[in-house]
Design a protein around this motif. Structure first.
Motif, PDB file in Angstrom:
ATOM      1  N   LEU A 261      31.784  61.726  36.438  1.00 49.73           N
ATOM      2  CA  LEU A 261      31.054  60.759  37.260  1.00 49.73           C
ATOM      3  C   LEU A 261      30.914  59.429  36.523  1.00 49.73           C
ATOM      4  O   LEU A 261      31.042  58.357  37.123  1.00 49.73           O
ATOM      5  N   ILE A 262      30.664  59.490  35.225  1.00 51.97           N
ATOM      6  CA  ILE A 262      30.570  58.265  34.429  1.00 51.97           C
ATOM      7  C   ILE A 262      31.911  57.527  34.443  1.00 51.97           C
ATOM      8  O   ILE A 262      31.953  56.286  34.540  1.00 51.97           O
ATOM      9  N   ALA A 267      35.090  53.042  36.579  1.00 55.73           N
ATOM     10  CA  ALA A 267      36.241  52.604  37.366  1.00 55.73           C
ATOM     11  C   ALA A 267      35.816  51.670  38.497  1.00 55.73           C
ATOM     12  O   ALA A 267      36.509  50.701  38.813  1.00 55.73           O
ATOM     13  N   VAL A 268      34.663  51.946  39.097  1.00 53.41           N
ATOM     14  CA  VAL A 268      34.189  51.099  40.200  1.00 53.41           C
ATOM     15  C   VAL A 268      33.852  49.707  39.697  1.00 53.41           C
ATOM     16  O   VAL A 268      34.200  48.698  40.321  1.00 53.41           O
ATOM     17  N   PHE A 269      33.165  49.633  38.544  1.00 51.19           N
ATOM     18  CA  PHE A 269      32.880  48.303  37.982  1.00 51.19           C
ATOM     19  C   PHE A 269      32.500  48.423  36.515  1.00 51.19           C
ATOM     20  O   PHE A 269      31.552  49.127  36.157  1.00 51.19           O
ATOM     21  N   SER A 270      33.223  47.702  35.685  1.00 49.99           N
ATOM     22  CA  SER A 270      32.835  47.526  34.286  1.00 49.99           C
ATOM     23  C   SER A 270      33.532  46.284  33.749  1.00 49.99           C
ATOM     24  O   SER A 270      34.425  45.734  34.389  1.00 49.99           O
ATOM     25  N   ARG A 271      33.102  45.878  32.597  1.00 52.44           N
ATOM     26  CA  ARG A 271      33.752  44.776  31.881  1.00 52.44           C
ATOM     27  C   ARG A 271      34.226  45.318  30.535  1.00 52.44           C
ATOM     28  O   ARG A 271      33.488  45.274  29.565  1.00 52.44           O
ATOM     29  N   SER A 272      35.397  45.889  30.530  1.00 53.91           N
ATOM     30  CA  SER A 272      35.950  46.496  29.310  1.00 53.91           C
ATOM     31  C   SER A 272      35.068  47.621  28.794  1.00 53.91           C
ATOM     32  O   SER A 272      34.934  47.827  27.589  1.00 53.91           O
ATOM     33  N   GLY A 273      34.429  48.340  29.717  1.00 54.27           N
ATOM     34  CA  GLY A 273      33.550  49.432  29.321  1.00 54.27           C
ATOM     35  C   GLY A 273      32.091  49.007  29.321  1.00 54.27           C
ATOM     36  O   GLY A 273      31.728  47.933  29.808  1.00 54.27           O
ATOM     37  N   PHE A 274      31.242  49.863  28.769  1.00 56.18           N
ATOM     38  CA  PHE A 274      29.805  49.643  28.757  1.00 56.18           C
ATOM     39  C   PHE A 274      29.294  49.443  27.326  1.00 56.18           C
ATOM     40  O   PHE A 274      29.987  49.739  26.359  1.00 56.18           O
ATOM     41  N   GLU A 294      42.934  45.377  34.498  1.00 59.77           N
ATOM     42  CA  GLU A 294      42.862  46.837  34.496  1.00 59.77           C
ATOM     43  C   GLU A 294      41.529  47.320  35.069  1.00 59.77           C
ATOM     44  O   GLU A 294      41.490  48.328  35.793  1.00 59.77           O
ATOM     45  N   ASP A 295      40.452  46.609  34.738  1.00 64.12           N
ATOM     46  CA  ASP A 295      39.151  46.983  35.287  1.00 64.12           C
ATOM     47  C   ASP A 295      39.154  46.881  36.806  1.00 64.12           C
ATOM     48  O   ASP A 295      38.631  47.757  37.506  1.00 64.12           O
ATOM     49  N   VAL A 296      39.738  45.801  37.318  1.00 64.09           N
ATOM     50  CA  VAL A 296      39.772  45.582  38.766  1.00 64.09           C
ATOM     51  C   VAL A 296      40.622  46.644  39.453  1.00 64.09           C
ATOM     52  O   VAL A 296      40.241  47.207  40.490  1.00 64.09           O
ATOM     53  N   MET A 297      41.769  46.948  38.870  1.00 63.70           N
ATOM     54  CA  MET A 297      42.710  47.882  39.492  1.00 63.70           C
ATOM     55  C   MET A 297      42.224  49.329  39.438  1.00 63.70           C
ATOM     56  O   MET A 297      42.718  50.180  40.179  1.00 63.70           O
ATOM     57  N   SER A 298      41.257  49.624  38.564  1.00 63.96           N
ATOM     58  CA  SER A 298      40.815  51.010  38.409  1.00 63.96           C
ATOM     59  C   SER A 298      40.009  51.516  39.610  1.00 63.96           C
ATOM     60  O   SER A 298      39.862  52.729  39.793  1.00 63.96           O
ATOM     61  N   GLY A 301      41.524  53.641  45.796  1.00 60.13           N
ATOM     62  CA  GLY A 301      41.029  54.314  46.990  1.00 60.13           C
ATOM     63  C   GLY A 301      40.631  55.739  46.718  1.00 60.13           C
ATOM     64  O   GLY A 301      39.651  56.254  47.278  1.00 60.13           O
ATOM     65  N   LYS A 302      41.356  56.394  45.828  1.00 52.95           N
ATOM     66  CA  LYS A 302      41.045  57.776  45.488  1.00 52.95           C
ATOM     67  C   LYS A 302      39.669  57.870  44.830  1.00 52.95           C
ATOM     68  O   LYS A 302      38.870  58.767  45.153  1.00 52.95           O
ATOM     69  N   VAL A 303      39.384  56.941  43.915  1.00 50.59           N
ATOM     70  CA  VAL A 303      38.087  56.934  43.242  1.00 50.59           C
ATOM     71  C   VAL A 303      36.966  56.672  44.247  1.00 50.59           C
ATOM     72  O   VAL A 303      35.940  57.368  44.270  1.00 50.59           O
ATOM     73  N   LEU A 304      37.168  55.671  45.090  1.00 54.54           N
ATOM     74  CA  LEU A 304      36.128  55.315  46.060  1.00 54.54           C
ATOM     75  C   LEU A 304      35.875  56.454  47.041  1.00 54.54           C
ATOM     76  O   LEU A 304      34.726  56.741  47.392  1.00 54.54           O
TER      77      LEU A 304
END
Length: 678
Positions: A261-262, A267-274, A294-298, A301-304
């Motif tokens: 889940l993390i 994948a939904v939103f981060s800036r080079s991780g947390f 890479e952050d944007v592309m992660s 649709g499968k993740v969402l």
């Protein structure tokens, strides 16, 4: 501890609640610190409050922007409507508005926004005295600092546990306003910090921090006594909210969140991780990050789609008790009640004689417990059933559906809170005269005798006793500046001010609510700094009632707006110097191998930096200058010449320019005094 979720629009309410939020915070169309979010119109706000209340979820309305005199009535009308619904609390930044709301609706809970820059126990105590029930602490606090405040806090504390980190302490950023006229203090931040600003040898984006994530520490915060774990993100998509809420729910309830889940949340939103750098005290280069391709592309649709499963169905979290009575020759009766005492009774058909199998308690209980598609969860069942009777299951199911539907509707109702529109303080009551006096602010003790005519000189409280005594012996009227950033050094500041008071210096410059409280407790004379963000007459009156002798007005007001302020408190204006655009705890210079205190943008403009107290100030690339506009500064009692990187000879030249009313040569700015902000 509650899990507090962001709701940027109506489409986020359901995901937040179904994923496990205990409360949501949202903004109306006006006066929200996230003006770019969808926000809620009146009908949407009403529906959101009803939906949440039915499910036992609290709603906090963010009215957390600075308000001008001509906007106070409209802001109060927004809060008046919120009282009709009513919401469970309002989140406020503006101290003037807070005072008016307290008078208008004494039954409405006030939460102090993180925009108030509160990061000390003193700041919390002052706000408690002012009637606030909760304070949202600054995001830059460490674990130990939070724990020390929580141990003695007289009111609830709220801590951001996941989401974006501003480079600047919230409420102290003027970067977006100064560079583009869009004020972060008024919800219109353009996020210039995400652009390439760099120090020598730095990351190339030395104002852009990774998102904070303290999900793994929720139980630790709960044990400290923190009342609310807040998720940032009113401008993010519903899937982000659902994933963040679900991860927090898991962590708080079980002690850990599912790593998968993390990964989806990242994948939904981060800036080079947390990052957890502020909380753990491990600040520095590792905290910086950008939103990469890479952050944007992660966010595939499968993740969402996998996240949608978190809020596909109602979360059955509202317990109810049921009592069923089935008597011979009498209509069947089903009563349902929730734990708050609301109850509903419905009647069904008269039972029939059982020809084969009579009705049992177990069979009835099974029917009543079938609450799928509703937020209800059966927690208790009683039955009184005469022997030899039966009732069709479809009739019993219909009774259950009707009873729970009526109970849900009843849960959505609540008496409105009393609101009486207060009399607004009279603006435009000050004499329209230009300033008569100068004050000068320095970052060291090297002050020319040319400034002996200033009614006050502000110097750092860190100057040696011998330096302070020398200035007094030379005839200067000395006041010491309390740094706006006091993270972890509140006790040290208190002790130092006590020493300074013994030297005979009784005046301080305080630009933070926490420093105001320290000064009050020591019986010092308080001069308010621009960091208090006074933008309306009610705020000016608050400053006077709180014990300030005078105050610098917000640097985001125009000359015209300043001239129309009311109140009796003497007011000043910063009219010269490199204005601080940011106050940051994570110094960008730490990313430079040489520790160079200079930041550059894409065009090569240079922004000096200075460390004061526990923070670094990022200064404007060009100085402010109003020397030739002094006659236009009406309703102002004094001007502050603010010096930072200037050499002593240059400070004398600037004073001479002001005395002569000349226009400064070279690049300079008029600040926002003529441009204004959104």
């Amino acid at each position: 501890m509650e899990i507090l979720a962001p709701a940027g629009g109506a489409d986020t309410i359901e995901p937040a609640v179904r994923a496990g939020a205990d409360a949501v915070y949202l903004g109306a169309v006006s006066f929200s610190a996230r003006a770019s979010a969808k926000n809620f119109n009146k009908e949407e706000l009403k529906n959101a409050v009803e939906f949440c209340r039915q499910r036992g979820v609290r709603v906090y309305l963010a009215c957390n922007t600075l308000v001008r005199d001509d906007e106070l009535k409209k802001a109060l009308e927004v809060i008046e409507y919120a009282c009709e619904l009513p919401v469970d609390a309002v989140i406020i930044q503006d101290m003037g508005l807070a005072g008016l709301v307290k008078r208008a609706a004494p039954g409405l809970r006030l939460h102090a926004s993180t925009q108030m820059s509160v990061h000390t126990l003193g700041g919390v105590e002052l706000l408690a005295e002012q009637g606030f029930k909760r304070v949202v602490l600054s995001r830059e606090l460490s674990r130990d600092e939070i724990e020390r405040i929580a141990a003695k806090s007289p009111i609830e504390l709220e801590v951001f546990v996941h989401g974006a980190l501003c480079m600047c302490v919230s409420g102290q950023c003027y970067f977006s306003a100064m560079l583009g006229g869009r004020s972060g203090n008024r919800g219109a931040c353009a996020q210039p910090c995400r652009l390439p600003f760099s120090v020598k040898g730095g990351t190339g984006h030395d104002l852009s921090l990774k998102d904070q994530s303290l999900i793994a520490y929720l139980r630790e915060l709960d044990e400290m006594g923190i009342a609310s774990a807040k998720i940032e993100g009113r401008m993010k998509r519903p899937e982000y909210t659902a994933a963040a809420v679900a991860a927090c729910r898991q962590s708080l309830d079980t002690g850990h969140a599912d790593p998968e889940l993390i990964r989806k949340l990242e994948a939904v939103f981060s800036r080079s991780g947390f990052t957890q750098g502020y909380y753990t005290g491990k600040r520095g280069r590792e905290m910086f990050g950008i939103r990469s391709k890479e952050d944007v592309m992660s966010a595939t649709g499968k993740v969402l789609n996998s996240i949608h499963a978190l809020y596909k169905n109602e979360r059955q979290s509202v317990p109810f008790n049921a009592a069923l009575t089935i008597k011979n020759n009498e209509p069947a009766v089903l009563s349902v009640s929730d734990k708050e005492g609301r109850s509903v009774k419905v009647e069904g058909p008269v039972p029939e004689k059982a020809l084969r199998v009579e009705l049992t308690k177990e069979k009835c209980e099974s029917s009543i417990a079938r609450t799928g598609g509703t937020p209800f969860l059966a927690s208790g069942f009683e039955a009184e059933i005469d022997s030899g009777l039966t009732l069709p299951m479809n009739e019993l199911n219909a009774m259950r559906r009707q009873a729970l539907s009526e109970l849900l509707e009843r849960r959505g109702r609540k008496e409105p809170l009393s609101f009486v529109m207060p009399e607004l303080p009279a603006p435009d009551t000050r004499k329209k005269l230009p300033p008569r006096n100068y004050r000068a602010r320095f970052t060291n003790g090297r002050i020319s005798d040319a400034f002996l005519g200033c009614e006050l000189v502000y110097v750092p409280m860190t100057l040696k006793n011998s330096e302070l005594e020398s200035l007094m012996d030379r005839g200067f009227a000395v006041a010491v500046e309390i740094p706006r950033g006091m993270f972890g050094i509140e006790d040290r500041i208190y002790r130092r001010l006590g020493e300074i008071k013994k030297l005979g210096i009784n005046e301080v410059l305080a630009g933070n609510i926490g420093s105001v409280e320290i000064a009050r407790s020591l019986g010092l004379d308080i001069h308010g700094g621009f960091g208090l963000n006074l933008t309306n007459t009610a705020a000016v009156e608050w400053a006077e009632k709180t014990g300030l002798m005078d105050a610098e007005i917000s640097i985001e007001l125009t000359v015209e707006q300043i001239s129309r302020l009311g109140g009796r408190l003497p007011l000043g204006i910063v009219s010269s110097g490199r204005l601080p655009l940011m106050l940051t705890r994570n110094c960008p210079a730490d990313n430079s191998p040489e520790g160079e205190m200079l930041l550059r943008d894409r065009k090569g403009m240079e922004f000096p930096m200075q460390t004061l107290g526990a923070c670094t100030e990022v200064l404007n690339s060009v100085p402010l200058d109003l020397a030739d506009r002094r006659s236009e500064l009406l309703g102002v009692d004094f001007e502050v010449l603010r010096f930072s990187v200037e050499a002593p000879a240059e400070t004398e030249d600037i004073l001479g320019i002001f005395d002569r009313g000349e226009c400064r040569r070279g690049m300079h700015t008029r600040g926002l005094y003529y441009r204004g902000v959104e």
